[in-house]
Design a protein around this motif. Structure first.
Motif, short mmCIF file in Angstrom:
data_model
loop_
_atom_site.label_atom_id
_atom_site.label_comp_id
_atom_site.label_asym_id
_atom_site.label_seq_id
_atom_site.Cartn_x
_atom_site.Cartn_y
_atom_site.Cartn_z
N ARG A 90 21.57 -15.04 15.02
CA ARG A 90 20.91 -16.29 15.40
C ARG A 90 19.95 -16.10 16.57
NH1 ARG A 90 26.43 -19.97 15.45
NH2 ARG A 90 26.74 -20.09 13.17
N ASN A 91 20.09 -14.99 17.28
CA ASN A 91 19.29 -14.77 18.49
C ASN A 91 18.29 -13.61 18.30
OD1 ASN A 91 18.79 -15.66 21.21
ND2 ASN A 91 19.83 -13.82 21.96
N ASN A 92 17.83 -13.46 17.08
CA ASN A 92 16.80 -12.45 16.76
C ASN A 92 17.22 -11.03 17.14
OD1 ASN A 92 14.89 -14.40 15.78
ND2 ASN A 92 14.44 -14.95 17.90
N GLY A 93 18.49 -10.71 16.91
CA GLY A 93 18.97 -9.36 17.12
C GLY A 93 19.38 -9.04 18.54
N LYS A 94 19.31 -10.02 19.44
CA LYS A 94 19.64 -9.80 20.85
C LYS A 94 20.95 -10.50 21.21
CE LYS A 94 15.79 -7.61 21.92
NZ LYS A 94 15.78 -6.21 22.40
N SER A 95 21.65 -9.95 22.20
CA SER A 95 22.83 -10.62 22.73
C SER A 95 22.40 -11.85 23.53
CB SER A 95 23.62 -9.68 23.64
OG SER A 95 24.61 -10.38 24.37
N PRO A 96 23.15 -12.95 23.43
CA PRO A 96 22.83 -14.15 24.21
C PRO A 96 23.19 -14.02 25.68
CG PRO A 96 24.84 -14.50 22.96
CD PRO A 96 24.29 -13.18 22.52
N MET A 97 23.91 -12.94 26.05
CA MET A 97 24.32 -12.74 27.43
C MET A 97 23.26 -11.96 28.18
SD MET A 97 27.13 -14.34 27.09
CE MET A 97 27.84 -14.14 28.72
N LYS A 98 22.77 -12.52 29.27
CA LYS A 98 21.71 -11.86 30.04
C LYS A 98 22.12 -10.48 30.54
CE LYS A 98 19.38 -16.07 31.64
NZ LYS A 98 18.97 -16.86 32.84
N GLY A 99 23.38 -10.35 30.90
CA GLY A 99 23.87 -9.08 31.43
C GLY A 99 23.76 -7.94 30.44
N HIS A 100 23.69 -8.27 29.16
CA HIS A 100 23.64 -7.23 28.13
C HIS A 100 22.25 -6.60 27.98
CE1 HIS A 100 27.54 -8.73 26.05
NE2 HIS A 100 27.78 -7.74 26.90
N ARG A 101 21.29 -7.10 28.73
CA ARG A 101 19.98 -6.43 28.72
C ARG A 101 20.12 -5.00 29.24
NH1 ARG A 101 16.67 -11.58 31.34
NH2 ARG A 101 16.86 -12.95 29.48
N ALA A 102 21.04 -4.81 30.17
CA ALA A 102 21.28 -3.46 30.70
C ALA A 102 21.85 -2.55 29.62
CB ALA A 102 22.25 -3.53 31.88
N ILE A 103 22.71 -3.09 28.75
CA ILE A 103 23.27 -2.30 27.65
C ILE A 103 22.18 -1.95 26.66
CG2 ILE A 103 24.97 -2.25 25.79
CD1 ILE A 103 26.18 -2.25 28.60
N GLU A 104 21.32 -2.92 26.37
CA GLU A 104 20.23 -2.66 25.43
C GLU A 104 19.26 -1.62 25.97
OE1 GLU A 104 18.91 -6.66 24.91
OE2 GLU A 104 20.39 -7.12 23.36
N ALA A 105 19.02 -1.65 27.29
CA ALA A 105 18.18 -0.64 27.92
C ALA A 105 18.85 0.74 27.85
CB ALA A 105 17.89 -1.02 29.37
N HIS A 106 20.17 0.75 28.06
CA HIS A 106 20.93 1.99 27.97
C HIS A 106 20.80 2.60 26.58
CE1 HIS A 106 24.54 4.27 26.82
NE2 HIS A 106 24.59 4.68 28.08
N GLN A 107 20.90 1.75 25.56
CA GLN A 107 20.81 2.24 24.19
C GLN A 107 19.40 2.75 23.86
OE1 GLN A 107 23.92 2.08 21.59
NE2 GLN A 107 23.90 2.93 23.65
#
Length: 378
Positions: A90-107
């Motif tokens: 529902r969120n275009n492939g992104k986590s709705p939690m702002k903190g998870h931007r760090a995880i996405e950057a890590h990946q």
């Protein structure tokens, strides 16, 4: 909005919950206590509102403790995992939690060529096996990564290569199924291209991912293999006269794998170190707080889990066989080592205690150094 199939699964738990007076699930899960009196009341509120809150969904460590404690074996974490997948869609492939931007950057960085390498066995040898160190160990101790590959190449007559990539577990944990499948396909192709028939992993999360998604290769844990091969000669009995008693922290990712748990204890016994078991050990171990990508989403719950785990040990010295667990136990106030710190280190005594955790920049530098270590041995 909760889809009909997920609603049915939730209502099954609500209708079947025994509302145990002792509340074993609540005693075994700090996170659930943050959101209600028991799973039934928490899930009933979700049904009433026709929505499962983002923070609830992403506060689960996915450690399975609630299911182990439940007399009806209800898999509450499965509800949360399915919810994560829906929220990602529902969120275009992104986590709705702002903190998870760090995880996405890590990946993103974890799959970049700058930090990755693939090496077949050296000197034209057949690549029967590959060593896959994962993410957390290379980010913690690059020398240990190189030392282990040296050791394995000696024991396997040089017929072992290496692959430094992320297995994709963080992506999968967020619920990013499509991104995980794409990334894992690249990992699988890299392994297949080496011709390896066996994958040796140093990370318990990697172990689970490969076991599930790589049916054409045999998957083995380094902690099963080391005691079979025998430790380096200089390591045997090195801890016999140590004044340290190590508490063993078992990884919840492989809580059902007795061979790995036994292997770790055999390694420590061969080194001669004294050990103690915590209240919750082996198959009943508690999560270190790192699981489920909870820390960036709900740091308060993650820190509570970490602190609780630390209190379960009488000793101040903890040994883990996961670098992420090692960091968590240090955050719990313990002198925390990775088992490879002992295998390739001097005799460990109380005076050896020090802080070992490093910032994210230093960890990425270590990751790059691990790449160089593996490339030296191609």
């Amino acid at each position: 909005m909760i889809p009909e199939k997920l609603r049915e699964k939730i209502e099954e738990i609500i209708d079947g919950c025994l509302e145990c007076k002792s509340k074993p699930c609540m005693k075994n899960c700090i996170m659930l206590n943050e959101f209600g009196e028991d799973p039934k009341s928490i899930l009933k509120e979700c049904i009433a509102k026709n929505e499962i809150p983002d923070k609830l969904v992403y506060s689960c460590n996915m450690c399975n403790r609630c299911t182990i404690a439940c007399p009806k074996d209800y898999k509450i974490q499965d509800i949360f995992m399915e919810s994560r997948i829906l929220k990602i869609k529902r969120n275009n492939g992104k986590s709705p939690m702002k903190g998870h931007r760090a995880i996405e950057a890590h990946q993103y960085l974890g799959y970049s060529n700058f930090f990755n390498t693939v090496n077949k066995a050296p000197k034209g040898n057949k690549t029967k096996r590959i060593f896959f160190p994962g993410c957390s160990l290379p980010s913690y101790n690059s020398k240990a990564v190189g030392n282990i590959l040296d050791f394995l190449q000696e024991k396997y007559d040089g017929e072992i290569g290496s692959v430094l990539k992320c297995c994709g577990k963080p992506t999968k944990s967020l619920g990013q199924v499509e991104a995980f499948e794409k990334r894992y396909a690249a990992v699988q192709k890299a392994i297949d291209d080496t011709g390896a028939e066996e994958i040796i992993v140093a990370c318990q999360s990697c172990y689970r991912v490969f076991k599930e998604h790589s049916p054409n290769q045999r998957v083995r844990s380094l902690w099963e293999i080391l005691p079979e091969l025998g430790l380096p000669e200089q390591t045997k009995e090195i801890g016999k006269d140590s004044d340290v008693v190590f508490g063993i922290h078992d990884s919840c990712s492989t809580r059902d794998n007795v061979e790995i748990q036994n292997g770790v204890r055999r390694i420590l016994a061969q080194m001669g170190y004294k050990t103690e078991e915590s209240v919750n050990t082996r198959g009943n171990t508690r999560c270190c707080g790192f699981g489920g990508m909870v820390m960036p989403a709900n740091p308060e719950v993650a820190h509570a889990v970490i602190t609780e785990r630390g209190t379960e040990y009488k000793t101040d010295h903890i040994v883990s066989y996961c670098a992420a667990c090692r960091e968590s136990m240090e955050n719990a106030g313990k002198d925390s080592v990775h088992i490879l710190d002992l295998v390739f280190g001097d005799r460990y005594i109380k005076a050896s205690a020090e802080k070992r955790s490093q910032g994210s920049v230093r960890q990425w530098i270590n990751r790059f150094k691990s790449k160089k270590e593996l490339n030296k041995r191609k």
